[in-house]
Design a protein around this motif. Structure first.
Motif, PDB file in Angstrom:
ATOM      1  N   ALA A 255       0.876  -1.197  -0.045  1.00  0.00           N
ATOM      2  CA  ALA A 255      -0.137  -0.115  -0.089  1.00  0.00           C
ATOM      3  C   ALA A 255       0.820   1.373  -0.138  1.00  0.00           C
ATOM      4  N   HIS A 256       2.113   0.942   0.852  1.00  0.00           N
ATOM      5  CA  HIS A 256       2.869   2.393   1.022  1.00  0.00           C
ATOM      6  C   HIS A 256       3.482   2.707  -0.402  1.00  0.00           C
ATOM      7  N   GLN A 261       4.215   5.473  -5.525  1.00  0.00           N
ATOM      8  CA  GLN A 261       4.259   5.737  -7.183  1.00  0.00           C
ATOM      9  C   GLN A 261       3.107   6.413  -7.798  1.00  0.00           C
ATOM     10  N   ALA A 262       2.344   6.666  -6.950  1.00  0.00           N
ATOM     11  CA  ALA A 262       0.926   7.603  -7.603  1.00  0.00           C
ATOM     12  C   ALA A 262       1.532   8.992  -7.765  1.00  0.00           C
ATOM     13  N   THR A 263       2.579   9.401  -6.736  1.00  0.00           N
ATOM     14  CA  THR A 263       3.017  10.778  -6.775  1.00  0.00           C
ATOM     15  C   THR A 263       4.329  11.040  -7.515  1.00  0.00           C
ATOM     16  N   GLU A 264       4.491   9.792  -8.429  1.00  0.00           N
ATOM     17  CA  GLU A 264       5.796  10.218  -9.378  1.00  0.00           C
ATOM     18  C   GLU A 264       5.486  11.343 -10.324  1.00  0.00           C
ATOM     19  N   PRO A 265       6.653  12.051 -10.134  1.00  0.00           N
ATOM     20  CA  PRO A 265       6.348  13.051 -11.538  1.00  0.00           C
ATOM     21  C   PRO A 265       5.987  12.511 -12.891  1.00  0.00           C
ATOM     22  N   GLY A 266       5.339  13.297 -13.585  1.00  0.00           N
ATOM     23  CA  GLY A 266       5.099  12.677 -14.896  1.00  0.00           C
ATOM     24  C   GLY A 266       4.038  11.940 -15.253  1.00  0.00           C
ATOM     25  N   ALA A 267       3.481  10.946 -14.081  1.00  0.00           N
ATOM     26  CA  ALA A 267       2.383  10.287 -14.140  1.00  0.00           C
ATOM     27  C   ALA A 267       1.064  10.751 -14.427  1.00  0.00           C
ATOM     28  N   VAL A 272      -2.479   7.672 -12.190  1.00  0.00           N
ATOM     29  CA  VAL A 272      -2.267   8.208 -10.442  1.00  0.00           C
ATOM     30  C   VAL A 272      -3.668   7.541  -9.880  1.00  0.00           C
ATOM     31  N   LEU A 273      -4.760   7.502 -10.705  1.00  0.00           N
ATOM     32  CA  LEU A 273      -5.991   7.060 -10.064  1.00  0.00           C
ATOM     33  C   LEU A 273      -5.892   5.498  -9.680  1.00  0.00           C
ATOM     34  N   GLU A 274      -5.299   4.851 -10.617  1.00  0.00           N
ATOM     35  CA  GLU A 274      -5.051   3.263 -10.554  1.00  0.00           C
ATOM     36  C   GLU A 274      -4.126   2.867  -9.479  1.00  0.00           C
ATOM     37  N   LYS A 275      -3.163   3.707  -9.315  1.00  0.00           N
ATOM     38  CA  LYS A 275      -2.269   3.392  -8.248  1.00  0.00           C
ATOM     39  C   LYS A 275      -2.744   3.822  -6.773  1.00  0.00           C
ATOM     40  N   ARG A 541       7.724  15.079  -4.820  1.00  0.00           N
ATOM     41  CA  ARG A 541       6.538  13.937  -5.010  1.00  0.00           C
ATOM     42  C   ARG A 541       6.050  13.572  -3.575  1.00  0.00           C
ATOM     43  N   PHE A 542       7.053  13.895  -2.456  1.00  0.00           N
ATOM     44  CA  PHE A 542       6.550  13.528  -1.153  1.00  0.00           C
ATOM     45  C   PHE A 542       5.394  14.389  -0.487  1.00  0.00           C
ATOM     46  N   ALA A 543       4.294  13.636   0.026  1.00  0.00           N
ATOM     47  CA  ALA A 543       3.180  14.382   0.542  1.00  0.00           C
ATOM     48  C   ALA A 543       3.600  15.322   1.903  1.00  0.00           C
ATOM     49  N   PHE A 544       4.623  14.940   2.723  1.00  0.00           N
ATOM     50  CA  PHE A 544       4.996  16.141   3.777  1.00  0.00           C
ATOM     51  C   PHE A 544       5.151  17.499   3.165  1.00  0.00           C
ATOM     52  N   LEU A 545       6.066  17.378   2.134  1.00  0.00           N
ATOM     53  CA  LEU A 545       6.208  18.915   1.382  1.00  0.00           C
ATOM     54  C   LEU A 545       4.873  19.715   1.332  1.00  0.00           C
ATOM     55  N   THR A 546       4.004  19.078   0.615  1.00  0.00           N
ATOM     56  CA  THR A 546       2.665  19.745   0.342  1.00  0.00           C
ATOM     57  C   THR A 546       1.961  20.006   1.516  1.00  0.00           C
ATOM     58  N   TYR A 547       2.065  19.074   2.529  1.00  0.00           N
ATOM     59  CA  TYR A 547       1.255  19.102   3.937  1.00  0.00           C
ATOM     60  C   TYR A 547       1.705  20.426   4.585  1.00  0.00           C
ATOM     61  N   HIS A 548       3.121  20.467   4.937  1.00  0.00           N
ATOM     62  CA  HIS A 548       3.640  21.505   5.455  1.00  0.00           C
ATOM     63  C   HIS A 548       3.426  23.103   4.725  1.00  0.00           C
ATOM     64  N   CYS A 549       3.449  22.870   3.596  1.00  0.00           N
ATOM     65  CA  CYS A 549       3.353  23.950   2.531  1.00  0.00           C
ATOM     66  C   CYS A 549       1.660  24.702   2.805  1.00  0.00           C
ATOM     67  N   LEU A 550       0.774  23.729   2.973  1.00  0.00           N
ATOM     68  CA  LEU A 550      -0.739  24.257   3.192  1.00  0.00           C
ATOM     69  C   LEU A 550      -0.731  24.856   4.473  1.00  0.00           C
ATOM     70  N   ASN A 551      -0.079  24.172   5.541  1.00  0.00           N
ATOM     71  CA  ASN A 551      -0.082  24.838   6.748  1.00  0.00           C
ATOM     72  C   ASN A 551       0.464  26.321   6.835  1.00  0.00           C
ATOM     73  N   ALA A 552       1.760  26.210   6.330  1.00  0.00           N
ATOM     74  CA  ALA A 552       2.510  27.721   6.266  1.00  0.00           C
ATOM     75  C   ALA A 552       1.489  28.670   5.337  1.00  0.00           C
TER      76      ALA A 552
END
Length: 706
Positions: A255-256, A261-267, A272-275, A541-552
């Protein structure tokens, strides 16, 4: 039944030979062709519609899209070799069997798959052999009843004729309803054999798990890799029923990996939906395997590790259950004695002792750094586990451990940084935000914790800025770049958590201005990290970067809403604009859409009020002494307030701008891990600002203890 070879040949002739009905005979001469064309044109010059072939494809969707030769297997060889066997989709295509030679190493796995499929087909027909191995429906189930329907769908899915999570449409089922359906299917057929049927083929399984280990082990050392790989090599469908909790760990890793893989650039969006759907399927299968293994009644080390991986996967997907999984992992870890050091205990090897230490410190860091408002489940008096050793997995053998000198990039390097931050976070929680703190809260405590966080950041690889954005390292240093981004983000998040209550109050009362500055500087640096890595960079691609961006982004938008013409206003406006430009081109996840909506509302109010009333002057502008006592506990964000919805509803009912008053309701009730939201008292005063009130904080900011 026909042999496979003859079936394939017949099928090839049937679909590869053009039909005389679909294809017109070739013209005998150019003159006749021209004459026939003139006759067909008629008086109006309109040609009749040309008949098109109505042949269905006989290759999978991935091979058609990539224009590759498909061997018509399921999964086909091309998809399997790319490690994407789970994405081998046939849709409306016709899968014709094609004979081909298989390697001896794969023969046993193919035989096991065939046995499982024959068992499922036998379950549909009520075959006595299938019933004997537990694949048939419950006793007494009527033919064609609900359980029979479930068995039909389960068998069809195993045959590749159905997807476990169908693509969603506007009126179709969501992924969560598909997950619920999956649970219903498994509830009607509660055997490990049904779960094993969901696993990819052995070769593909090992490829996906090893990719997870290669990508994540340096930052998430959940297993001792050589030991785990030996267990994985010995794992097969026959012995899976004996170790359902280990099966749950494997599903969690799958699952992880699908989530990454769903966040890989260029997908593509479809990929993305399938993964993403594959990740959700594997996550639900992991939870079902844990339940089948009675993980709460008979917990094991594998169950704890599986829950930690599921927690990490759920956290990246903003799943509200992530904190529940963490709490269960901590509880089970204490039940099996992970909180007690096992050095010298008979029957526990050196490798297992080190594995247990690593996992315990991962549990400790996750528990103490959690910002969902969940009370910490671990007290400092509840464990005596020694620190882990800085070593590579190859250095950990049954005969002993060879330590590596600092700062070797071992799998525990990031875990060590997280441990330091977790100790600071625990101190902050127990002193500043606990309902009953053991020690009085003073300005000196806030200053000391800010200094400790600055010390941790100073020990990390430095961030170089080019304008507002961080300058990435060369992609050859990707591992080091990910380490420094992840470590700095964790330290900045904790800095915001400590100083967030002083954001609006620091503007109204200059005595708290330095804490406001610390909060804003951390938020601006987090946005600089996000902006430094464009969408094509692997770190993005890592979710933590976007997560912290939204909070900031929320923090800067609230400060700009409160002070649109002050010292920080210009940089806040610039960073908000750059971040919005990047985010608006992305797929709109619910939390992203909600944050963008809130920021848009705040910016619109600022534009509608070019002149703002000045803040109420403080009672004194003299600096606060270090011994000044503050109120206890400090105000918590709306996302950590269990009564946030009630309070916001009451505020909206009494406000002249009810829509503005309630903009935080969805975020506060649905996304508990967002740490950038205001507390209720702060937002109540800011609503007055939005309504054009001339007096704000008229009773003072209320942080100094009486």
């Amino acid at each position: 039944m026909q042999p496979l070879a003859s079936t394939s040949a017949a099928g090839s002739e049937q679909f590869d030979t053009p039909s005389p009905i679909d294809v017109a005979p070739a013209p005998s001469s150019k003159g006749k062709k021209k004459e026939r064309d003139d006759e067909d044109d008629g008086d109006d010059g309109v040609k009749p519609p040309v008949k098109k072939r109505n042949r269905k494809p006989v290759t999978c969707a991935q091979c058609r899209r990539r224009k590759l030769k498909c061997d018509r297997g399921y999964p086909c060889g091309a998809c399997r070799d790319r490690g994407e066997g789970h994405m081998c989709d046939w849709g409306d295509a016709i899968r014709l069997p094609q004979p081909h030679l298989t390697r001896d190493a794969e023969a046993q796995e193919l035989r096991l798959q065939l046995d499982r499929l024959e068992g499922l087909l036998g379950a549909l027909s009520g075959h006595p052999i299938a019933a004997a191995v537990g694949l048939a429906g419950p006793p007494g189930a009527a033919a064609g009843g609900p359980s029979a329907g479930m068995a039909e769908e389960n068998a069809a899915e195993a045959l590749g004729l159905l997807a476990a999570n169908s693509s969603t449409t506007a009126a179709g089922p969501s992924s969560m309803s598909s997950a619920a359906h999956r649970a219903q299917v498994l509830a009607n057929n509660p055997t490990v054999s049904h779960l094993v049927a969901l696993l990819p083929p052995k070769k593909e399984l090992e490829t996906l798990v090893n990719r997870f280990l290669n990508n994540e082990h340096l930052y998430f050392p959940i297993v001792h890799v050589p030991t785990f790989q030996a267990r994985l090599a010995a794992f097969n469908a026959s012995n899976a029923t004996e170790a359902p909790l280990f099966l749950g760990l494997i599903f969690a890793m799958l699952a992880h990996e699908m989530g990454c893989q769903a966040t890989e650039p260029g997908a593509t969006k479809k990929a993305v939906l399938e993964k993403e759907n594959a990740g959700k399927r594997f996550c639900e299968a992991a939870l079902e395997a844990l339940r089948m293994g009675s993980y709460l009644e008979q917990p094991t080390f594998d169950a704890v590790r599986a829950l930690l991986v599921i927690h990490r996967f759920s956290e990246q997907n903003m799943d509200a259950r992530s904190t529940h999984f963490l709490s269960q992992a901590v509880q089970l870890g204490q039940m099996i004695g992970l909180n007690r050091d096992t050095a010298g205990v008979p029957g526990i090897s050196v490798i297992e002792v080190e594995e247990r230490r690593r996992v315990w410190h991962m549990l400790l860091a996750a528990d103490w750094l959690d910002c969902s408002g969940r009370p910490s489940a671990i007290a400092t008096s509840q464990f005596d586990v020694k620190p882990f050793t800085d070593a590579y997995d190859a250095d950990i053998t049954p005969n002993g451990i060879t330590a590596r000198p600092f700062p070797a990039f071992t799998p525990t390097l990031l875990l060590g940084v997280q441990g330091h931050l977790a100790a600071i976070a625990h101190n902050i929680s127990e002193t500043a935000f606990a309902v009953k703190g053991a020690l009085p809260l003073t300005c000196k405590f806030i200053d000391d914790q800010n200094a400790a966080l600055a010390g941790v950041k100073a020990s990390l690889p430095a961030l170089q800025f080019g304008g507002d954005a961080v300058i990435p390292l060369d992609q050859a240093n990707f591992a080091s770049d990910r380490f420094r981004v992840q470590a700095h983000s964790a330290a900045l998040q904790l800095t915001i958590r400590l100083n967030r209550p002083f954001l609006a109050r620091g503007f109204a009362d200059p005595r708290f201005a330095k804490y406001r500055h610390a909060c804003l500087s951390a938020a601006q640096e987090l946005l600089g990290l996000f902006l430094g890595y464009d969408d094509a960079h692997p770190v993005s691609r890592f979710a933590f970067l976007t997560y912290h961006c939204l909070n900031a982004l929320l923090i800067l938008a609230v400060d700009f809403f409160n002070d649109p013409h002050g010292l920080y206003a210009e940089k806040n406006r610039r960073l908000i604009g750059q971040a919005l430009l990047r985010l608006q081109g992305r797929e709109m996840a619910p939390v992203l859409a909600e944050v963008l909506r809130i920021v848009a509302v705040l910016m619109k109010v600022v534009q509608s009020q070019p002149q703002r009333p000045a803040a109420a002057p403080p009672t004194s502008s003299a600096p606060l002494a270090a011994s000044t006592k503050l109120v206890h506990p400090l105000p918590s964000p709306l996302t950590n307030d269990p009564f946030a919805s009630n309070r916001l509803d009451a505020l909206a009912a009494s406000s002249s701008v009810p829509d503005l008053a309630k903009i935080w309701t969805t975020l506060a009730t649905s996304f508990k891990t967002m740490y950038g939201t205001p507390d209720f008292e702060e937002w109540r005063e800011l609503v007055k600002v939005g309504a054009g009130a001339k007096e704000v904080w008229s009773a003072g900011v209320g942080l100094i203890a009486a």
